[in-house]
Design a protein around this motif. Structure first.
Motif, PDB file in Angstrom:
ATOM      1  N   UNK A  95       0.823  -1.202   0.000  1.00  0.00           N
ATOM      2  CA  UNK A  95       0.000   0.000   0.000  1.00  0.00           C
ATOM      3  C   UNK A  95       0.863   1.260   0.000  1.00  0.00           C
ATOM      4  N   UNK A  96       0.293   2.318  -0.548  1.00  0.00           N
ATOM      5  CA  UNK A  96       0.945   3.618  -0.594  1.00  0.00           C
ATOM      6  C   UNK A  96      -0.081   4.635  -0.110  1.00  0.00           C
ATOM      7  N   UNK A  97       0.276   5.423   0.912  1.00  0.00           N
ATOM      8  CA  UNK A  97      -0.621   6.448   1.450  1.00  0.00           C
ATOM      9  C   UNK A  97      -0.098   7.802   1.001  1.00  0.00           C
ATOM     10  N   UNK A  98      -0.984   8.567   0.321  1.00  0.00           N
ATOM     11  CA  UNK A  98      -0.556   9.880  -0.163  1.00  0.00           C
ATOM     12  C   UNK A  98      -1.762  10.807  -0.259  1.00  0.00           C
ATOM     13  N   UNK A  99      -1.653  11.986   0.323  1.00  0.00           N
ATOM     14  CA  UNK A  99      -2.685  13.026   0.239  1.00  0.00           C
ATOM     15  C   UNK A  99      -4.069  12.536   0.653  1.00  0.00           C
ATOM     16  N   UNK A 100      -4.159  11.790   1.730  1.00  0.00           N
ATOM     17  CA  UNK A 100      -5.454  11.328   2.205  1.00  0.00           C
ATOM     18  C   UNK A 100      -6.059  10.221   1.364  1.00  0.00           C
ATOM     19  N   UNK A 101      -5.255   9.536   0.585  1.00  0.00           N
ATOM     20  CA  UNK A 101      -5.711   8.424  -0.253  1.00  0.00           C
ATOM     21  C   UNK A 101      -4.829   7.208   0.016  1.00  0.00           C
ATOM     22  N   UNK A 102      -5.412   6.027  -0.045  1.00  0.00           N
ATOM     23  CA  UNK A 102      -4.639   4.797   0.106  1.00  0.00           C
ATOM     24  C   UNK A 102      -4.703   4.051  -1.224  1.00  0.00           C
ATOM     25  N   UNK A 103      -3.528   3.843  -1.791  1.00  0.00           N
ATOM     26  CA  UNK A 103      -3.404   3.125  -3.058  1.00  0.00           C
ATOM     27  C   UNK A 103      -2.786   1.756  -2.795  1.00  0.00           C
ATOM     28  N   UNK A 104      -2.974   0.843  -3.735  1.00  0.00           N
ATOM     29  CA  UNK A 104      -2.311  -0.449  -3.681  1.00  0.00           C
ATOM     30  C   UNK A 104      -1.549  -0.627  -4.991  1.00  0.00           C
ATOM     31  N   UNK A 105      -0.275  -1.006  -4.887  1.00  0.00           N
ATOM     32  CA  UNK A 105       0.532  -1.260  -6.075  1.00  0.00           C
ATOM     33  C   UNK A 105       0.121  -2.611  -6.655  1.00  0.00           C
ATOM     34  N   UNK A 106      -0.219  -2.619  -7.928  1.00  0.00           N
ATOM     35  CA  UNK A 106      -0.615  -3.855  -8.602  1.00  0.00           C
ATOM     36  C   UNK A 106       0.324  -4.111  -9.765  1.00  0.00           C
ATOM     37  N   UNK A 107       0.485  -5.359 -10.119  1.00  0.00           N
ATOM     38  CA  UNK A 107       1.404  -5.814 -11.184  1.00  0.00           C
ATOM     39  C   UNK A 107       2.848  -5.569 -10.782  1.00  0.00           C
ATOM     40  N   UNK A 108       3.767  -5.937 -11.687  1.00  0.00           N
ATOM     41  CA  UNK A 108       5.196  -5.753 -11.422  1.00  0.00           C
ATOM     42  C   UNK A 108       5.879  -5.263 -12.688  1.00  0.00           C
ATOM     43  N   UNK A 109       7.055  -4.737 -12.507  1.00  0.00           N
ATOM     44  CA  UNK A 109       7.850  -4.294 -13.640  1.00  0.00           C
ATOM     45  C   UNK A 109       7.278  -3.041 -14.280  1.00  0.00           C
ATOM     46  N   UNK A 110       7.308  -2.999 -15.624  1.00  0.00           N
ATOM     47  CA  UNK A 110       6.838  -1.812 -16.332  1.00  0.00           C
ATOM     48  C   UNK A 110       5.319  -1.652 -16.267  1.00  0.00           C
ATOM     49  N   UNK A 111       4.602  -2.727 -16.011  1.00  0.00           N
ATOM     50  CA  UNK A 111       3.134  -2.679 -15.938  1.00  0.00           C
ATOM     51  C   UNK A 111       2.631  -2.250 -14.559  1.00  0.00           C
ATOM     52  N   UNK A 112       3.551  -2.026 -13.612  1.00  0.00           N
ATOM     53  CA  UNK A 112       3.142  -1.670 -12.256  1.00  0.00           C
ATOM     54  C   UNK A 112       2.428  -0.327 -12.245  1.00  0.00           C
ATOM     55  N   UNK A 113       1.308  -0.280 -11.490  1.00  0.00           N
ATOM     56  CA  UNK A 113       0.552   0.960 -11.357  1.00  0.00           C
ATOM     57  C   UNK A 113      -0.093   0.996  -9.978  1.00  0.00           C
TER      58      UNK A 113
END
Length: 164
Positions: A95-113
């Motif tokens: 997970x990544x927390x930024x500016x009051x939002x929680x994101x989850x990193x999906x995929x790996x390599x160049x397709x990671x978002x």
């Protein structure tokens, strides 16, 4: 009173919200005490303290007791007890927390978002979605019309306490 509580749990609640835990509303709706001949008041209260029944009935603003609410997006899976354990904010992997939002990193390599999973807010607006008071009054009137003639036909004896 007990029939009214059952009707609220079986008719009103399921017809207005998506029920994930069938036992929740019956556990929440409790009667603090039974009425007596000298005091015919009845009430239903939220014994669990989690149902926020007043907000469901009237609407309003729910504020976080400490910190902020994590409002899930449509990408978060829900089960019978709310958000599934593996996708709760504290258990979310990568997970990544930024500016009051929680994101989850999906995929790996160049397709990671990053995929948005939760929004963090100190308060949230609750829309009135379950007409508890209206249905409570209607159900109680229906029950009283049906049960009152039976109760009058068979009066209960009153115990008299004699002062010595």
């Amino acid at each position: 009173m007990l029939r009214t509580r059952d009707r609220l749990a079986q008719e009103t609640w399921p017809s207005h919200v998506k029920v994930r835990n069938k036992a929740f509303i019956k556990a929440a709706l409790r009667q603090p005490e039974f009425s007596k001949k000298t005091d015919l008041r009845v009430a239903l209260v939220d014994r669990t303290g989690r149902a926020t029944l007043n907000l469901h009935d009237k609407g309003g603003v729910k504020r976080a007791q400490s910190g902020r609410f994590a409002i899930p997006t449509s990408r978060v899976r829900r089960g019978s007890k709310g958000v599934v354990a593996s996708q709760r904010p504290g258990n979310l992997e990568r997970k990544v927390v930024k500016d009051g939002l929680i994101f989850q990193a999906v995929s790996k390599g160049k397709a990671q978002r990053l995929q948005l999973m939760f929004k963090l807010q100190a308060a949230t607006r609750v829309k009135p979605d379950v007409p508890f008071r209206r249905d409570f009054a209607r159900f109680m009137q229906e029950e009283m019309r049906r049960e009152l003639p039976k109760a009058v036909a068979h009066p209960v004896r009153v115990e008299r306490v004699q002062n010595a």
